[in-house]
Motif scaffolding. Sequence first.
Motif, PDB file in Angstrom:
ATOM      1  N   GLY A 207       0.792  -1.222   0.000  1.00 27.74           N
ATOM      2  CA  GLY A 207       0.000   0.000   0.000  1.00 27.74           C
ATOM      3  C   GLY A 207       0.822   1.268   0.000  1.00 27.74           C
ATOM      4  N   VAL A 208       2.068   1.192   0.445  1.00 25.16           N
ATOM      5  CA  VAL A 208       2.956   2.362   0.405  1.00 25.16           C
ATOM      6  C   VAL A 208       3.239   2.743  -1.048  1.00 25.16           C
ATOM      7  N   THR A 209       3.536   1.734  -1.873  1.00 22.88           N
ATOM      8  CA  THR A 209       3.768   1.991  -3.295  1.00 22.88           C
ATOM      9  C   THR A 209       2.497   2.488  -3.968  1.00 22.88           C
ATOM     10  N   ALA A 210       1.353   2.037  -3.483  1.00 24.16           N
ATOM     11  CA  ALA A 210       0.075   2.412  -4.090  1.00 24.16           C
ATOM     12  C   ALA A 210      -0.437   3.758  -3.590  1.00 24.16           C
ATOM     13  N   SER A 211       0.341   4.455  -2.767  1.00 23.98           N
ATOM     14  CA  SER A 211      -0.112   5.762  -2.279  1.00 23.98           C
ATOM     15  C   SER A 211       1.035   6.765  -2.341  1.00 23.98           C
ATOM     16  N   TYR A 212       1.504   7.233  -1.198  1.00 26.60           N
ATOM     17  CA  TYR A 212       2.411   8.383  -1.165  1.00 26.60           C
ATOM     18  C   TYR A 212       3.773   8.145  -1.803  1.00 26.60           C
ATOM     19  N   ALA A 213       4.214   6.894  -1.936  1.00 26.20           N
ATOM     20  CA  ALA A 213       5.531   6.638  -2.505  1.00 26.20           C
ATOM     21  C   ALA A 213       5.585   6.863  -4.009  1.00 26.20           C
ATOM     22  N   MET A 214       4.438   6.908  -4.667  1.00 28.84           N
ATOM     23  CA  MET A 214       4.422   7.107  -6.114  1.00 28.84           C
ATOM     24  C   MET A 214       3.690   8.383  -6.517  1.00 28.84           C
ATOM     25  N   LEU A 215       3.603   9.339  -5.611  1.00 32.15           N
ATOM     26  CA  LEU A 215       2.904  10.589  -5.903  1.00 32.15           C
ATOM     27  C   LEU A 215       3.849  11.788  -5.929  1.00 32.15           C
ATOM     28  N   GLY A 216       5.144  11.541  -5.969  1.00 31.75           N
ATOM     29  CA  GLY A 216       6.109  12.626  -5.921  1.00 31.75           C
ATOM     30  C   GLY A 216       6.225  13.389  -7.228  1.00 31.75           C
ATOM     31  N   ASP A 217       6.804  14.577  -7.145  1.00 33.39           N
ATOM     32  CA  ASP A 217       7.142  15.330  -8.353  1.00 33.39           C
ATOM     33  C   ASP A 217       8.356  14.712  -9.031  1.00 33.39           C
TER      34      ASP A 217
END
Length: 316
Positions: A207-217
Amino acid sequence: MNWITNYVRPRINSIFSRRETPENLWQKCDACGTMLFHRELSDNLNVCTNCGHHMHITPRDRFSALFDGGVFSEIEVPEPKADPLGFRDQKRYPDRMKASQKETGEKEAMLVAMGEMGRTPIVAAAQDFSFMGGSMGMYVGNAIIAAAEEAVKLHRPLILFSAAGGARMQEGILSLMQMPRTTVAVQMLKEAGLPYIVVLTHPTTGGVTASYAMLGDVHIAEPNALICFAGPRVIEQTIREKLPEGFQRAEYLLDHGMLDRVTKRTEMRDELITITRMLLAMPPAVKGDLPAPAPAPDATTPARAEERPPENPVEK
């Protein structure tokens, strides 16, 4: 020959000649098997000096290398309710927490701090995989929200180092709810026009990859880091096919457009300084933390007396 000669004297000699040698002076590289002296390994940020394999590093050690002079201030994170589900498997959830806290010396799986990196004020957050697999629970969600709020308040970029095995099963649906919560926190940064840079380390899954870890600039990864939602073994068992070599590793994701670059840990600080200052429209950082050089005088304008170099007495 008697018992004094055969037993007492050798025993006394062994006591006085015994050397107290710590057991943690050497560490074996998981990749190449080389025995590495602990000081050399620490100076190289837990990267094998022989093969370049990136070993585990704690958030505190990472921040000590990231911030100027190793100086940073921790940001307080709101404490969630302990054991909201009364969960128990082989151990009670509070007992697992206490064991991880004792083993790592940390309160939870994420550390949030602020300071300067290359004279650039930033807020940073890092997950600790050694704390229950860096699992995402309510505290981690609170930590990311606290980091985002502090970044917006101080108008600073946020740099996040991810390392997790996914959501924390001991918190059930409350753990999964951190995915939308952290997504909202990232949106706060975007609305404030602040950079959000993610450094994906080994491993970043679930779930980390599916949320904030892949939302960076900007997405940067350490070499050979495993980055995925479902692991390769699960996928192989599901599709019943052999996966390509290096599948779901950082270099594979870079080749397929999922990452912006793969950077060695020893070069990460300089890379982050360059990218952060570029996104903030700031001039490049001065190497060596020296004052910026004075602008060169115009060739058509004669230099003033105080700007002229001193005369060399030898030439006279």
